[in-house]
Every structure is written in structure tokens, then in C-alpha cells.
Write a protein that holds these residues in place. Structure first.
Motif, mmCIF file in Angstrom:
data_model
loop_
_atom_site.group_PDB
_atom_site.id
_atom_site.type_symbol
_atom_site.label_atom_id
_atom_site.label_comp_id
_atom_site.label_asym_id
_atom_site.label_seq_id
_atom_site.Cartn_x
_atom_site.Cartn_y
_atom_site.Cartn_z
ATOM 1 N N ALA A 32 0.831 -1.207 0.000
ATOM 2 C CA ALA A 32 0.000 0.000 0.000
ATOM 3 C C ALA A 32 0.865 1.257 0.000
ATOM 4 C CB ALA A 32 -0.926 0.004 1.211
ATOM 5 N N LEU A 33 0.405 2.250 -0.732
ATOM 6 C CA LEU A 33 1.082 3.534 -0.783
ATOM 7 C C LEU A 33 0.888 4.263 0.542
ATOM 8 C CD1 LEU A 33 2.532 5.694 -2.570
ATOM 9 C CD2 LEU A 33 0.251 6.546 -3.137
ATOM 10 N N SER A 34 1.953 4.774 1.082
ATOM 11 C CA SER A 34 1.898 5.527 2.334
ATOM 12 C C SER A 34 1.689 7.008 2.024
ATOM 13 C CB SER A 34 3.205 5.338 3.095
ATOM 14 O OG SER A 34 3.319 6.274 4.129
ATOM 15 N N GLU A 35 0.944 7.676 2.877
ATOM 16 C CA GLU A 35 0.760 9.122 2.709
ATOM 17 C C GLU A 35 2.077 9.866 2.894
ATOM 18 O OE1 GLU A 35 -2.355 10.564 5.247
ATOM 19 O OE2 GLU A 35 -3.852 9.262 4.333
ATOM 20 N N ALA A 36 3.050 9.234 3.558
ATOM 21 C CA ALA A 36 4.354 9.852 3.789
ATOM 22 C C ALA A 36 5.288 9.716 2.581
ATOM 23 C CB ALA A 36 5.014 9.228 5.017
ATOM 24 N N ASP A 37 4.927 8.892 1.611
ATOM 25 C CA ASP A 37 5.738 8.703 0.410
ATOM 26 C C ASP A 37 5.859 10.040 -0.325
ATOM 27 O OD1 ASP A 37 5.994 8.160 -2.624
ATOM 28 O OD2 ASP A 37 6.437 6.189 -1.751
ATOM 29 N N PRO A 38 7.065 10.412 -0.771
ATOM 30 C CA PRO A 38 7.241 11.703 -1.467
ATOM 31 C C PRO A 38 6.335 11.879 -2.687
ATOM 32 C CG PRO A 38 9.370 10.765 -0.909
ATOM 33 C CD PRO A 38 8.340 9.719 -0.578
ATOM 34 N N LYS A 39 6.123 10.807 -3.459
ATOM 35 C CA LYS A 39 5.224 10.909 -4.623
ATOM 36 C C LYS A 39 3.787 11.154 -4.180
ATOM 37 C CE LYS A 39 7.846 7.920 -7.732
ATOM 38 N NZ LYS A 39 7.829 6.651 -8.488
ATOM 39 N N ALA A 40 3.396 10.518 -3.086
ATOM 40 C CA ALA A 40 2.033 10.700 -2.570
ATOM 41 C C ALA A 40 1.857 12.122 -2.059
ATOM 42 C CB ALA A 40 1.762 9.689 -1.453
ATOM 43 N N GLN A 41 2.847 12.629 -1.371
ATOM 44 C CA GLN A 41 2.767 13.989 -0.845
ATOM 45 C C GLN A 41 2.720 15.017 -1.970
ATOM 46 O OE1 GLN A 41 6.013 14.373 1.938
ATOM 47 N NE2 GLN A 41 4.786 13.524 3.603
ATOM 48 N N ALA A 42 3.404 14.730 -3.073
ATOM 49 C CA ALA A 42 3.442 15.669 -4.197
ATOM 50 C C ALA A 42 2.057 15.895 -4.811
ATOM 51 C CB ALA A 42 4.409 15.168 -5.265
ATOM 52 N N VAL A 43 1.184 14.891 -4.725
ATOM 53 C CA VAL A 43 -0.159 15.030 -5.295
ATOM 54 C C VAL A 43 -1.244 15.082 -4.219
ATOM 55 C CG1 VAL A 43 0.408 14.033 -7.548
ATOM 56 C CG2 VAL A 43 -0.329 12.539 -5.676
ATOM 57 N N GLY A 44 -0.845 15.212 -2.970
ATOM 58 C CA GLY A 44 -1.795 15.351 -1.871
ATOM 59 C C GLY A 44 -2.612 14.101 -1.591
ATOM 60 N N TYR A 45 -2.023 12.910 -1.809
ATOM 61 C CA TYR A 45 -2.737 11.648 -1.599
ATOM 62 C C TYR A 45 -3.160 11.473 -0.146
ATOM 63 C CZ TYR A 45 -3.495 6.632 -1.007
ATOM 64 O OH TYR A 45 -4.014 5.402 -0.669
ATOM 65 N N LYS A 46 -4.413 11.086 0.043
ATOM 66 C CA LYS A 46 -4.958 10.723 1.353
ATOM 67 C C LYS A 46 -5.620 9.361 1.213
ATOM 68 C CE LYS A 46 -4.047 14.400 3.745
ATOM 69 N NZ LYS A 46 -3.097 14.355 4.822
ATOM 70 N N GLU A 47 -5.408 8.479 2.185
ATOM 71 C CA GLU A 47 -6.036 7.154 2.161
ATOM 72 C C GLU A 47 -7.540 7.239 2.340
ATOM 73 O OE1 GLU A 47 -4.673 3.689 4.185
ATOM 74 O OE2 GLU A 47 -2.596 4.318 4.000
ATOM 75 N N ASP A 48 -8.014 8.306 2.918
ATOM 76 C CA ASP A 48 -9.440 8.499 3.140
ATOM 77 C C ASP A 48 -9.826 9.870 2.577
ATOM 78 O OD1 ASP A 48 -12.045 8.668 4.021
ATOM 79 O OD2 ASP A 48 -11.577 8.314 6.129
ATOM 80 N N ALA A 49 -10.631 9.864 1.528
ATOM 81 C CA ALA A 49 -11.008 11.117 0.859
ATOM 82 C C ALA A 49 -11.702 12.093 1.805
ATOM 83 C CB ALA A 49 -11.905 10.823 -0.340
ATOM 84 N N ALA A 50 -12.313 11.601 2.866
ATOM 85 C CA ALA A 50 -12.989 12.476 3.819
ATOM 86 C C ALA A 50 -11.999 13.361 4.577
ATOM 87 C CB ALA A 50 -13.805 11.642 4.805
ATOM 88 N N LYS A 51 -10.719 13.021 4.542
ATOM 89 C CA LYS A 51 -9.698 13.781 5.261
ATOM 90 C C LYS A 51 -8.930 14.767 4.376
ATOM 91 C CE LYS A 51 -9.125 10.140 8.652
ATOM 92 N NZ LYS A 51 -8.241 9.139 9.225
ATOM 93 N N VAL A 52 -9.405 14.972 3.145
ATOM 94 C CA VAL A 52 -8.752 15.907 2.226
ATOM 95 C C VAL A 52 -8.948 17.332 2.730
ATOM 96 C CG1 VAL A 52 -8.773 16.846 -0.119
ATOM 97 C CG2 VAL A 52 -9.008 14.392 0.237
ATOM 98 N N ASP A 53 -7.868 18.110 2.735
ATOM 99 C CA ASP A 53 -7.929 19.518 3.127
ATOM 100 C C ASP A 53 -8.547 20.297 1.961
ATOM 101 O OD1 ASP A 53 -7.510 22.159 3.849
ATOM 102 O OD2 ASP A 53 -5.385 21.900 4.321
ATOM 103 N N LYS A 54 -9.803 20.652 2.092
ATOM 104 C CA LYS A 54 -10.538 21.309 1.004
ATOM 105 C C LYS A 54 -10.021 22.716 0.711
ATOM 106 C CE LYS A 54 -14.385 18.416 2.286
ATOM 107 N NZ LYS A 54 -13.656 17.666 3.291
ATOM 108 N N ALA A 55 -9.393 23.358 1.689
ATOM 109 C CA ALA A 55 -8.817 24.683 1.466
ATOM 110 C C ALA A 55 -7.548 24.565 0.619
ATOM 111 C CB ALA A 55 -8.502 25.359 2.796
ATOM 112 N N LYS A 56 -6.780 23.517 0.870
ATOM 113 C CA LYS A 56 -5.533 23.307 0.130
ATOM 114 C C LYS A 56 -5.788 22.719 -1.259
ATOM 115 C CE LYS A 56 -0.952 21.273 0.794
ATOM 116 N NZ LYS A 56 -0.108 20.464 1.681
ATOM 117 N N PHE A 57 -6.859 21.929 -1.391
ATOM 118 C CA PHE A 57 -7.196 21.289 -2.664
ATOM 119 C C PHE A 57 -8.634 21.643 -3.047
ATOM 120 C CE2 PHE A 57 -3.965 18.545 -0.695
ATOM 121 C CZ PHE A 57 -2.994 18.600 -1.688
ATOM 122 N N PRO A 58 -8.841 22.852 -3.602
ATOM 123 C CA PRO A 58 -10.200 23.283 -3.948
ATOM 124 C C PRO A 58 -10.823 22.471 -5.083
ATOM 125 C CG PRO A 58 -8.586 24.892 -4.698
ATOM 126 C CD PRO A 58 -7.846 23.873 -3.876
ATOM 127 N N GLY A 59 -10.030 21.701 -5.806
ATOM 128 C CA GLY A 59 -10.556 20.864 -6.884
ATOM 129 C C GLY A 59 -11.262 19.619 -6.385
#
Length: 103
Positions: A32-59
């Protein structure tokens, strides 16, 4: 008590199929991809979409998950599946990243 050949074969098949099923379940999360992985952090990956920072990712829009993204390489019901962005790493079906696409 003598064990018949048929009984031995049936028992062997049962044990080996149980081992394969448990191994397949473990494989889902073992890679499984970790949220701490540099590639995951580059695209703002979250394992749970409910935890997405909507201010940081308005899309981000409610209902967007990896499972219904066009980059997801699994069935929509899979807990984990491949993603064309992350090579051999598995992403959570309920996850999300900034590269979400439904085309």
C-alpha cells in the motif's frame, strides 16, 4: 487410522487454498502507498477522501475517490488497487489525490 489418498488430497487442497486467500488479502495492504511517500505527498494523496484539506485542494468534490478515478486499476469495489501514477504501489479505493480524473 489410515488416511485415504482421496482424503489427503482434499485436505491438501483445502489448506493450500486457505493459505493463498490469506496471502492475497495480505498482499493488498503489504504494498500500500503511504501518505508519507514523497510521490504521494506531491499530489496530496490521502487514504481516506474524507480527510482531504478542502482549502488546500479546492478541486476536490464530495464523492471523488480513487475507486471511481480513471487512473485506478482495479474494480470500483476493491479496497486497494493499482494506480498509473504510483507504479507497483496500491492505493486505497476510498482514497483521493489531486490528480483525480473521471475521464
Amino acid at each position: 487410522m489410515k488416511t485415504s489418498r482421496r482424503h489427503f488430497l482434499m485436505l491438501s487442497v483445502g489448506v493450500s487454498s486457505s493459505l493463498m486467500l490469506s496471502r492475497a488479502a495480505f498482499a493488498d495492504t503489504a504494498n500500500a502507498l503511504s501518505e508519507a511517500d514523497p510521490k504521494a505527498q506531491a499530489v496530496g494523496y490521502k487514504e481516506d477522501a474524507a480527510k482531504v484539506d478542502k482549502a488546500k485542494f479546492p478541486g476536490y468534490a464530495a464523492g471523488q475517490t480513487c475507486a471511481n478515478c480513471s487512473l485506478f486499476q482495479g474494480k470500483p469495489t476493491d479496497a486497494y488497487g493499482g494506480c498509473t501514477l504510483f507504479g507497483d504501489k496500491q492505493v486505497a479505493g476510498r482514497g483521493w489525490c489531486n490528480s483525480y480524473s473521471n475521464m
